[in-house]
Design an enzyme around this catalytic site. Structure first.
Site: not given
Length: 266
Positions: A54, A58, A130
């Protein structure tokens, strides 16, 4: 699980050379913790969750969206590019993207969290999206991320953002912008109502209508209709469409007509 992964790969338009990356991207920490406890490891994780992916996703998402906006809109200032990117990578928008591909149905959760409805929560959906982008990047580099971003993250949204910027709307807060605009014109207040909904619980679609309520009367003509995976998102979409229609009517010097019923459908 293999069949489910194949379906998700089809939606992502990428065949993973390292399927374990996609499995990890779909693994919520609740499942990793549950399996560690079941195996008597005193909380030590036997299976890696998606939080590191994640973090990576991002960063990659911000880069790819920024690159796309820079190339698509050379006329935008730094401030406009920043506002548009912030909207496109926002939790709300990424949860919408996750809903488009039915990502919630592929999440790997603990039994307790699955029963609690966690796979439908926007925070979990956006975080997992993400993580999947991070897995795409590690498996195939920037190109599959660019392709996915163009289709789902940007899609028609970038032109909608351009319209909103021209209309002077606050990106991502269209309901407030519409209310302020109507109040400034002493036209009344916006009223929202759900017209219809469809789809299973993990992939709902709502159609919402915003109507103008005069200062001294019942809600009158429809200003616009919008869609979304939640009532909140559909209301924001309806407000955005209303702002765009109002700006277009003002530019032409014509009154805003009521929106036709068939203009927006699920």
């Amino acid at each position: 699980m293999e069949t489910a992964l194949t379906e998700l790969e089809r939606a992502l338009e990428h065949d993973f050379a390292h399927a374990e990356l996609l499995v990890r991207a779909l693994t919520h920490r609740s499942l990793a913790n549950e399996r560690a406890l079941e195996d008597g490891k005193d909380g030590a994780k036997l299976e890696e969750d998606n939080e590191r992916l994640e973090f990576l996703g991002d960063a990659v998402l911000g880069l790819v969206v920024g690159e796309a906006l820079y190339l698509l809109h050379p006329e935008w200032s730094e401030g406009e590019l920043t506002r548009a990117r912030a909207h496109l990578v926002s939790r709300q928008h990424m949860a919408e993207v996750a809903a488009q591909i039915g990502l919630g149905g592929y999440l790997r959760l603990s039994r307790g969290e699955d029963r609690s409805g966690l796979r439908r929560k926007s925070t979990v959906l956006s975080n997992t999206m993400e993580a999947v982008i991070g897995a795409l990047f590690l498996d195939g580099g920037l190109e599959p991320v660019r392709a996915f971003t163009r289709r789902y993250v940007i899609g028609d949204a970038v032109e909608q953002l351009a319209e909103a910027l021209r209309a002077g709307a606050a990106l991502g807060n269209y309901k407030s912008a519409l209310q302020e605009r109507l109040q400034a014109a002493r036209a009344g207040t916006p009223v929202y109502r759900v017209k219809s909904e469809s789809g299973p619980d993990h992939h709902k679609r709502f159609l919402v209508e915003v109507r103008l309520k005069p200062l001294d009367g019942e809600p009158g003509r429809a200003l616009a209709r919008g869609t979304g995976s939640t009532k909140k998102y559909a209301e924001q979409d309806a407000a955005r469409r209303a702002l765009v229609r109002m700006a277009a009517a003002e530019a032409k010097g014509t009154p805003l007509e009521a929106e036709e019923e068939e203009e927006v459908k699920l």
